[in-house]
Enzyme design. Structure first.
Site, PDB file in Angstrom:
ATOM      1  N   LEU A  16       0.952  -1.356   0.031  1.00 38.97           N
ATOM      2  CA  LEU A  16       0.018   0.086  -0.092  1.00 38.97           C
ATOM      3  C   LEU A  16       0.730   1.367   0.042  1.00 38.97           C
ATOM      4  CD1 LEU A  16      -2.887  -1.069   2.753  1.00 38.97           C
ATOM      5  CD2 LEU A  16      -2.686  -1.117   0.060  1.00 38.97           C
ATOM      6  N   THR A  24       3.790  -0.457   4.366  1.00 38.66           N
ATOM      7  CA  THR A  24       2.401  -0.716   4.655  1.00 38.66           C
ATOM      8  C   THR A  24       2.044  -1.691   3.585  1.00 38.66           C
ATOM      9  OG1 THR A  24       2.097   1.525   5.662  1.00 38.66           O
ATOM     10  CG2 THR A  24       0.251   0.037   5.220  1.00 38.66           C
ATOM     11  N   LYS A  40       1.603  -2.664   9.192  1.00 37.52           N
ATOM     12  CA  LYS A  40       2.823  -1.674   9.177  1.00 37.52           C
ATOM     13  C   LYS A  40       4.014  -2.257   9.605  1.00 37.52           C
ATOM     14  CE  LYS A  40       0.436   2.811   9.241  1.00 37.52           C
ATOM     15  NZ  LYS A  40       1.175   3.258   8.021  1.00 37.52           N
ATOM     16  N   ASP A 139      -0.316  12.501  14.879  1.00 41.72           N
ATOM     17  CA  ASP A 139      -0.240  12.309  13.410  1.00 41.72           C
ATOM     18  C   ASP A 139      -1.432  12.801  12.872  1.00 41.72           C
ATOM     19  OD1 ASP A 139       1.258  12.346  11.351  1.00 41.72           O
ATOM     20  OD2 ASP A 139       1.204  10.239  11.014  1.00 41.72           O
TER      21      ASP A 139
END
Length: 671
Positions: A16, A24, A40, A139
């Protein structure tokens, strides 16, 4: 890379995203064919053993914290598990079908103020929960806010804290305030980042141009300069956003609750202004209605009403959500009802009102609301899941199973749906399938305590004691303060006639939960069997002090008193149980035993007869009445009762009781 297996379990389907220290992947869990998860992979800056030891501890601490957080809130991406392999760290997360906020706010076109207020409110609501658990996201950015396809709710993903301890990389610099860059993130660092997202939406900045906001600052104060005459925004919202993104965190909002409060006041103010404007317009329209016609005026009024409605129902909905989360379920119902009155097509409001009705115990209305949510949005997995639990409480287990199955089809990673289906399968005695569902829930969510508990209880009932104990021990490892697994282990010990071990386990349960009524009851039973008269009596007294309206407490104490020859005390206890529940057949039977012992034979006979009227298949009551009738010299009646008891014991498979009844009948026939 595709096809590679991680942790001997997760097969990579697709890459991804690839960054310098974070990759990812979309993966499939080999133990759940067809499932999709996100993994991840985090690369630490050093593979030096002492450094890895420290990182390992920090990673585990942050991951556990995030895992617990994600289990408690539906709008936080679920952290399924985490592991380390070959000096690299991995997070296994829920795959959310939907689109990130980039698709909504970073397309080069300014977003209307009402929509900005809407997404700000929803994210702030989630952050109230996150910050309340002592966690800072670190984040916040459009890519980490997903609009879930199934119910159109926003979901927070990719918390920065757990990544930062491994990679030492701070979140995207476009959204990061100065104190976070210094390694000193504050709760209002998240507020700053969300403020930047709002500015980008209002200006209409594409994702690749958001970084330029950081270059437009006042040289003296460091504040971002973003407002100009081309930006259509109210003065009130501008002030809120400016306070969100102040350079000095001490001058920002100090909590998300403060921001939410100001936004709600803004919504309320806008609603009042709109209503006043609407009234003025209506007066003007009424004055000129003879010229332009009442039809035109009515159309214009409805248009104004629509604007007011759109501004008002989101505010009402968010108020309802807050009340629901605070446990004010009736007040939440009222809010969601108002939303539905304003917007009859709002599946979210029906779904959430159904949740509130469920908490209030109105399962029929909860089912109706979930059904309406499904009608409005057939892809709403949560609505199927919620309706499943309402159907379960209504005793419609097969219908509940169908709904849980549909929820799983729409969201295969939902551990709670497997758990719910497992509960319903137990009710229809599909034990193998139920065990499989509880196991799947645990694989999806390895710390799912309730799934371990229900699987353990199922295995205990099936007398698979060894694996049941493994489940209860797993709960104790996850949460040593949970009293329930100790109680269940006590039941297993008692079943194996390990009386002292049972007392020990019940005591462990009571130490963790001093109000655990049923643990006192079971411990009292064992102590009574062992002849510990005073200790057992103390446990039964504690039961009745904790719950004076529990008939079982009086019945058990009555049996205990009977066993030590206190027949009048036993009669008092069983009489109290009957007062609390006039259909308690066991209480009548037990009182009959006590009456018979002190030769109140007619009273005993009446008690046994009442027990049989309540439960015509009560073999023990027939047996006891037969013994009592024999005392009354009613041989014919006693023989009839023994024969009925024998028939019922044979049907129920109670071999010892059957043997006793046959022996007593033979003695009576031979007299």
């Amino acid at each position: 890379m595709n096809g590679q297996i991680l942790d001997a379990r997760y097969q990579i389907l697709k890459v991804l995203n690839v960054e310098e220290v974070v990759q990812t992947y979309l993966v499939e869990d080999a133990t759940l064919p067809g499932s999709q998860l996100v993994v991840k992979q985090l690369h630490p800056p050093s593979d030096h053993p002492p450094d890895l030891t420290i990182l390992r501890e920090l990673f585990a601490d942050e991951a556990k914290k995030l895992q617990q957080l994600s289990q408690e809130h539906d709008q936080i991406q679920n952290l399924v598990t985490y592991f380390e392999d070959n000096a690299e760290f991995y997070l296994v997360q829920e795959y959310i079908i939907g689109h990130d906020l980039i698709a909504e706010i970073c397309q080069g076109e300014p977003l209307p103020e009402a929509k900005v207020i809407s997404f700000l409110s929803e994210i702030l609501e989630i952050l109230v929960f996150v910050h309340g658990r002592g966690v800072i996201h670190q984040d916040i950015k459009p890519a980490n806010i997903i609009r879930r396809e199934s119910d159109q709710k926003l979901v927070l993903v990719d918390f920065g804290g757990v990544q930062e301890v491994v990679t030492t990389i701070v979140g995207n610099l476009e959204y990061v305030p100065v104190e976070q860059l210094r390694g000193e993130p504050q709760y209002n660092s998240d507020i700053y980042a969300l403020g930047i997202v709002a500015i980008a939406a209002l200006i209409g900045l594409p994702a690749n141009e958001i970084s330029r906001l950081q270059t437009h600052k006042n040289l003296m104060t460091g504040e971002i300069i973003w407002r100009n005459k081309n930006i259509k925004i109210s003065q009130e919202l501008a002030k809120i956003i400016e306070k969100m993104v102040r350079f000095d965190y001490r001058k920002r909002y100090q909590s998300v609750s403060e921001v939410l409060n100001d936004i709600q006041q803004l919504k309320s103010h806008k609603y009042t202004q709109r209503k006043q404007h609407q009234q003025k317009v209506w007066l003007i329209l009424a004055g000129i209605a003879g010229f332009i016609g009442i039809v035109t005026a009515t159309w214009f009024f409805q248009s104004m009403k629509t604007v007011v409605t759109e501004m008002n129902f989101e505010q009402l909905y968010q108020e309802g959500v807050r009340k629901y989360q605070a446990g004010e379920y009736q007040a939440a119902v009222e809010n969601f009802t108002e939303v539905i009155a304003l917007d009859s097509q709002n599946d979210r409001a029906y779904n959430k009102r159904g949740d509130a009705f469920y908490q209030l115990g109105d399962y029929q209305q909860a089912k109706a609301d979930s059904s309406k949510a499904i009608e409005l949005n057939p892809q709403n997995a949560n609505a199927y899941y919620d309706r499943g639990f309402s159907l379960y409480e209504l005793g419609k287990y097969k219908e509940a199973i169908a709904d849980y199955t549909k929820a799983i089809e729409l969201n295969p990673g939902n551990a709670y749906a497997y758990y719910g289906r497992g509960l319903a399968l137990v009710k229809i005695q599909e034990n193998k399938e139920a065990n499989a569902d509880f196991s799947t829930a645990i694989r999806l969510q390895p710390d799912y305590i309730d799934a371990y508990l229900e699987r353990g209880i199922l295995r205990r009932r099936l007398k698979i004691y060894e694996t049941a104990i493994e489940d209860f021990d797993a709960i104790i490892k996850i949460n040593p303060d949970d009293a329930r697994p100790y109680y269940q282990k006590g039941l297993i010990a008692a079943s194996n006639n390990q009386k002292y071990a049972a007392i020990s386990e019940y005591t462990e349960a009571i130490n963790r939960n001093p109000n655990y009524t049923v643990a006192y009851l079971r411990r009292g039973d064992i102590q009574s069997e062992l002849g510990y008269k005073l200790e057992a009596n103390e446990d039964y007294n504690t039961v009745l002090k904790l719950n004076p309206q529990w008939g079982a407490g009086y019945n058990h104490r009555g049996i205990h008193r009977f066993s030590f020859g206190d027949y009048k005390g036993a009669i008092e206890d069983h009489t109290k149980a009957i007062e609390l529940n006039s259909q308690d057949a066991a209480a009548f039977n037990n009182r009959g035993n006590a009456n018979s012992q002190i030769w109140y034979l007619q009273a005993a006979n009446e008690d046994y007869t009442q027990a049989i009227e309540i439960n015509p298949k009560y073999g023990l009551a027939y047996y006891n009445r037969a013994v009592n009738r024999a005392k009354q010299k009613n041989k014919k009646g006693a023989i009839a009762d023994f024969r009925q008891a024998i028939r019922l014991f044979r049907e129920s498979g109670e071999r010892n009781s059957l043997k006793d009844a046959q022996s007593e009948l033979n003695l009576l026939l031979n007299r």
